[in-house]
Design an enzyme around this catalytic site. Structure first.
Site, PDB file in Angstrom:
ATOM      1  N   CYS A 123      -5.382   8.579  -4.464  1.00 24.96           N
ATOM      2  CA  CYS A 123      -4.583   8.358  -3.260  1.00 24.96           C
ATOM      3  C   CYS A 123      -3.144   8.801  -3.491  1.00 24.96           C
ATOM      4  O   CYS A 123      -2.562   9.509  -2.667  1.00 24.96           O
ATOM      5  CB  CYS A 123      -4.654   6.878  -2.880  1.00 24.96           C
ATOM      6  SG  CYS A 123      -3.926   6.468  -1.294  1.00 24.96           S
ATOM      7  N   CYS A 124      -2.547   8.391  -4.627  1.00 23.32           N
ATOM      8  CA  CYS A 124      -1.179   8.807  -4.943  1.00 23.32           C
ATOM      9  C   CYS A 124      -1.093  10.329  -5.115  1.00 23.32           C
ATOM     10  O   CYS A 124      -0.104  10.950  -4.720  1.00 23.32           O
ATOM     11  CB  CYS A 124      -0.685   8.128  -6.215  1.00 23.32           C
ATOM     12  SG  CYS A 124      -0.101   6.437  -5.993  1.00 23.32           S
TER      13      CYS A 124
ATOM     14  N   CYS B   8       3.128   6.420 -10.345  1.00 26.93           N
ATOM     15  CA  CYS B   8       2.310   7.210  -9.429  1.00 26.93           C
ATOM     16  C   CYS B   8       2.311   8.700  -9.744  1.00 26.93           C
ATOM     17  O   CYS B   8       1.703   9.469  -9.011  1.00 26.93           O
ATOM     18  CB  CYS B   8       2.779   6.993  -8.000  1.00 26.93           C
ATOM     19  SG  CYS B   8       4.507   7.418  -7.783  1.00 26.93           S
TER      20      CYS B   8
ATOM     21  N   CYS C 165       4.286   1.659  -0.995  1.00 33.61           N
ATOM     22  CA  CYS C 165       3.382   1.564   0.153  1.00 33.61           C
ATOM     23  C   CYS C 165       2.936   0.110   0.336  1.00 33.61           C
ATOM     24  O   CYS C 165       2.763  -0.624  -0.633  1.00 33.61           O
ATOM     25  CB  CYS C 165       2.150   2.417  -0.093  1.00 33.61           C
ATOM     26  SG  CYS C 165       2.498   4.171  -0.324  1.00 33.61           S
TER      27      CYS C 165
ATOM     28  N   CYS D 219      -0.049  -1.446  -1.707  1.00 31.11           N
ATOM     29  CA  CYS D 219       0.088  -1.500  -3.170  1.00 31.11           C
ATOM     30  C   CYS D 219       1.379  -2.173  -3.613  1.00 31.11           C
ATOM     31  O   CYS D 219       1.816  -1.991  -4.753  1.00 31.11           O
ATOM     32  CB  CYS D 219       0.022  -0.085  -3.746  1.00 31.11           C
ATOM     33  SG  CYS D 219      -1.515   0.774  -3.376  1.00 31.11           S
TER      34      CYS D 219
HETATM   35  S1  SF4 Z   1       0.977   3.604  -3.565  1.00 33.68           S
HETATM   36 FE1  SF4 Z   1      -1.088   2.960  -2.857  1.00 33.68          FE
HETATM   37  S2  SF4 Z   1      -1.249   3.518  -0.676  1.00 33.68           S
HETATM   38 FE2  SF4 Z   1       0.563   4.586  -1.562  1.00 33.68          FE
HETATM   39  S3  SF4 Z   1      -0.203   6.599  -2.107  1.00 33.68           S
HETATM   40 FE3  SF4 Z   1      -0.384   5.329  -3.975  1.00 33.68          FE
HETATM   41  S4  SF4 Z   1      -2.460   4.380  -3.909  1.00 33.68           S
HETATM   42 FE4  SF4 Z   1      -2.009   5.261  -1.855  1.00 33.68          FE
END
Ligand code: SF4
Length: 235
Positions: free
Chosen positions: A105-106, A214, A188, A191
């Site tokens: 996701c990141c 991330c 986000c 998270c």
């Molecule tokens: S912090 Fe969480 S929601 Fe944001 S991009 Fe990374 S995994 Fe995705």
């Protein structure tokens, strides 16, 4: 030491954030960019003041807190900086990937858009501070990012929380409302959780998961005396 490394002028102290920003503006000109998390207003104000015209980039992951977007709007109205809102590629839509694959996701929502933003730039200003946590404890004010082939500038690297607070008060700046609700580090919403008194400032990021950063700040540090490879968390 990397050949492309640019070193901070010797007469600028690492605590002199305004001096570092002004130096970066002189050094990199239109090649300079700031990526801001809008956790606090300090660096955006410093850049708008001492490096006017520098683009301020917000990486819109599709999962930012409403409070963060509120602060973006408040600061932009007041400071009139050029704001670039950068989003993931078109095929990345809100989904539930963050529930089972935070790395993926990141990568799609942060790292890929950041790499796009930095293409062709020569200087990248970030909000990293040493007090953010152990992974940032030895970060220098200026370093070369071998991955993205540009100079990374960290004007707030030596600032304490008290320094940040004093700057906000002195300049009467708006704050991210989440901070007073116990969020010292803001990313986000899926998270990020508030932290308890005494907890590490970044303990609320990816809490309960084997993840502390991330991938935005994967870099090779190069200073006059030391070269190390490290991976630091997001601003
Ligand atoms: S912090 Fe969480 S929601 Fe944001 S991009 Fe990374 S995994 Fe995705």
């Amino acid at each position: 030491m990397t050949a492309q490394m640019t070193t901070l002028a010797a007469d600028i102290a690492e605590t002199d954030a305004a001096g570092i920003v002004a130096w970066a503006h002189r050094e990199f000109g239109s090649g300079l960019v700031l990526t801001a998390s809008f956790e606090d207003p300090v660096l955006v104000h410093l850049v708008a003041t001492h490096a006017p015209g520098t683009p301020v980039v917000l990486l819109d992951t599709q999962y930012l807190f409403a409070e963060t977007l509120w602060l973006v709007e408040k600061l932009q109205q007041r400071l009139k900086f050029p704001l670039e809102i950068v989003r993931p590629l078109d095929d990345v839509q809100p989904d539930d990937q963050w529930q089972f694959d935070v790395e993926g996701c990141c990568a799609r929502r942060k790292v890929e858009p950041l790499n796009r933003v930095l293409q062709g730039r020569t200087g990248w200003i970030t909000g990293i501070r040493r007090v953010d946590g152990p992974t940032r404890a030895t970060t220098p004010p200026v370093q070369y990012d071998d991955v993205r082939q540009l100079t990374k500038i960290n004007p707030l690297i030596a600032w304490s929380d008290e320094d940040v607070e004093a700057y906000i008060v002195a300049n009467d700046l708006p704050r991210n409302p989440l901070v007073e609700r116990g969020y010292p580090s803001i990313g986000c919403w899926p998270c990020t959780r508030p932290v308890a008194p005494g907890e590490d400032k970044r303990a609320g990021r990816w809490a309960g998961q084997n993840k502390t950063e991330c991938g935005l700040h994967v870099t090779t540090k190069a200073t006059a005396n030391v070269t190390t490879t490290t991976s630091e968390g997001q601003s």
